[in-house]
Motif scaffolding. Structure first.
Motif, mmCIF file in Angstrom:
data_model
loop_
_atom_site.group_PDB
_atom_site.id
_atom_site.type_symbol
_atom_site.label_atom_id
_atom_site.label_comp_id
_atom_site.label_asym_id
_atom_site.label_seq_id
_atom_site.Cartn_x
_atom_site.Cartn_y
_atom_site.Cartn_z
ATOM 1 N N PHE A 31 1.204 18.054 -25.919
ATOM 2 C CA PHE A 31 0.184 17.006 -25.970
ATOM 3 C C PHE A 31 -0.161 16.661 -27.417
ATOM 4 C CE2 PHE A 31 0.041 17.692 -21.602
ATOM 5 C CZ PHE A 31 -0.900 16.891 -20.962
ATOM 6 N N ARG A 32 -0.220 17.662 -28.288
ATOM 7 C CA ARG A 32 -0.542 17.427 -29.695
ATOM 8 C C ARG A 32 0.505 16.518 -30.344
ATOM 9 N NH1 ARG A 32 -1.429 22.382 -31.212
ATOM 10 N NH2 ARG A 32 0.732 22.813 -31.680
ATOM 11 N N GLN A 33 1.784 16.713 -29.989
ATOM 12 C CA GLN A 33 2.850 15.859 -30.521
ATOM 13 C C GLN A 33 2.660 14.409 -30.103
ATOM 14 O OE1 GLN A 33 6.357 17.690 -28.956
ATOM 15 N NE2 GLN A 33 6.504 19.188 -30.624
ATOM 16 N N ARG A 34 1.949 14.190 -29.017
ATOM 17 C CA ARG A 34 1.695 12.843 -28.514
ATOM 18 C C ARG A 34 0.294 12.349 -28.859
ATOM 19 N NH1 ARG A 34 5.567 15.323 -26.840
ATOM 20 N NH2 ARG A 34 7.388 14.371 -25.895
ATOM 21 N N GLY A 35 -0.401 13.089 -29.742
ATOM 22 C CA GLY A 35 -1.665 12.624 -30.267
ATOM 23 C C GLY A 35 -2.910 12.996 -29.474
ATOM 24 N N VAL A 36 -2.794 13.984 -28.572
ATOM 25 C CA VAL A 36 -3.934 14.384 -27.745
ATOM 26 C C VAL A 36 -4.224 15.862 -27.990
ATOM 27 C CG1 VAL A 36 -4.827 14.659 -25.393
ATOM 28 C CG2 VAL A 36 -3.423 12.677 -25.962
ATOM 29 N N SER A 37 -5.453 16.154 -28.353
ATOM 30 C CA SER A 37 -5.875 17.539 -28.546
ATOM 31 C C SER A 37 -6.324 18.114 -27.205
ATOM 32 C CB SER A 37 -7.036 17.575 -29.546
ATOM 33 O OG SER A 37 -7.498 18.887 -29.717
ATOM 34 N N VAL A 38 -5.840 19.317 -26.880
ATOM 35 C CA VAL A 38 -6.125 19.944 -25.580
ATOM 36 C C VAL A 38 -6.933 21.209 -25.781
ATOM 37 C CG1 VAL A 38 -5.076 21.135 -23.618
ATOM 38 C CG2 VAL A 38 -4.081 19.020 -24.454
ATOM 39 N N LYS A 39 -7.940 21.380 -24.930
ATOM 40 C CA LYS A 39 -8.763 22.585 -24.906
ATOM 41 C C LYS A 39 -8.837 23.042 -23.459
ATOM 42 C CE LYS A 39 -13.509 23.225 -25.466
ATOM 43 N NZ LYS A 39 -14.782 22.849 -26.070
ATOM 44 N N TYR A 40 -9.047 24.333 -23.253
ATOM 45 C CA TYR A 40 -9.121 24.869 -21.891
ATOM 46 C C TYR A 40 -10.532 25.364 -21.607
ATOM 47 C CZ TYR A 40 -4.115 24.567 -22.219
ATOM 48 O OH TYR A 40 -2.849 24.084 -22.387
ATOM 49 N N SER A 41 -10.983 25.103 -20.375
ATOM 50 C CA SER A 41 -12.310 25.575 -19.976
ATOM 51 C C SER A 41 -12.258 27.069 -19.732
ATOM 52 C CB SER A 41 -12.774 24.838 -18.704
ATOM 53 O OG SER A 41 -11.872 25.068 -17.644
ATOM 54 N N LYS A 88 -0.003 27.309 -24.416
ATOM 55 C CA LYS A 88 0.346 26.942 -25.794
ATOM 56 C C LYS A 88 1.414 25.839 -25.818
ATOM 57 C CE LYS A 88 -2.433 29.566 -28.025
ATOM 58 N NZ LYS A 88 -3.531 28.955 -28.787
ATOM 59 N N LEU A 89 2.366 25.928 -24.907
ATOM 60 C CA LEU A 89 3.408 24.910 -24.814
ATOM 61 C C LEU A 89 2.791 23.559 -24.450
ATOM 62 C CD1 LEU A 89 6.454 24.259 -24.847
ATOM 63 C CD2 LEU A 89 6.482 24.820 -22.433
ATOM 64 N N MET A 90 1.859 23.574 -23.505
ATOM 65 C CA MET A 90 1.185 22.342 -23.112
ATOM 66 C C MET A 90 0.389 21.766 -24.281
ATOM 67 S SD MET A 90 -1.414 21.742 -19.979
ATOM 68 C CE MET A 90 -2.430 20.269 -19.881
ATOM 69 N N GLN A 91 -0.334 22.613 -25.002
ATOM 70 C CA GLN A 91 -1.098 22.147 -26.162
ATOM 71 C C GLN A 91 -0.176 21.502 -27.199
ATOM 72 O OE1 GLN A 91 -3.245 25.774 -27.238
ATOM 73 N NE2 GLN A 91 -5.172 24.682 -26.888
ATOM 74 N N ALA A 92 0.943 22.144 -27.472
ATOM 75 C CA ALA A 92 1.880 21.618 -28.464
ATOM 76 C C ALA A 92 2.472 20.283 -28.010
ATOM 77 C CB ALA A 92 2.992 22.625 -28.718
#
Length: 76
Positions: free
Chosen positions: A65-75, A59-63
């Motif tokens: 990256f999201r602040q920098r404009g990249v949406s993250v999903k996990y396989s 969740k920390l990684m998603q947040a």
């Protein structure tokens, strides 16, 4: 020199995370540009390759990256 692919940059991000986030912001900016070039909406990461593979780490990684404009999903 050809442009780096999303997969190449994703591998650099894994290495950066293991190296205490060395140059992480640069790799995120490169990832954002590569996603746009390849017409993708989100980056997919393998949670097993993350330095902190727990819910709060993901969740920390998603947040971050999201602040920098990249949406993250996990396989799966």
């Amino acid at each position: 020199m050809s442009e780096a692919t999303v997969e190449d940059i994703t591998n650099r991000i894994y290495e950066s995370l293991k190296a205490d986030n060395l140059d992480l912001d640069i790799h995120i900016a490169d990832l954002k540009a590569a996603l746009k070039r390849e017409d993708l909406k989100e980056a997919v990461f393998d949670p097993a390759r993350l330095a902190q593979n727990n819910r709060s780490g993901r969740k920390l990684m998603q947040a971050y990256f999201r602040q920098r404009g990249v949406s993250v999903k996990y396989s799966a």
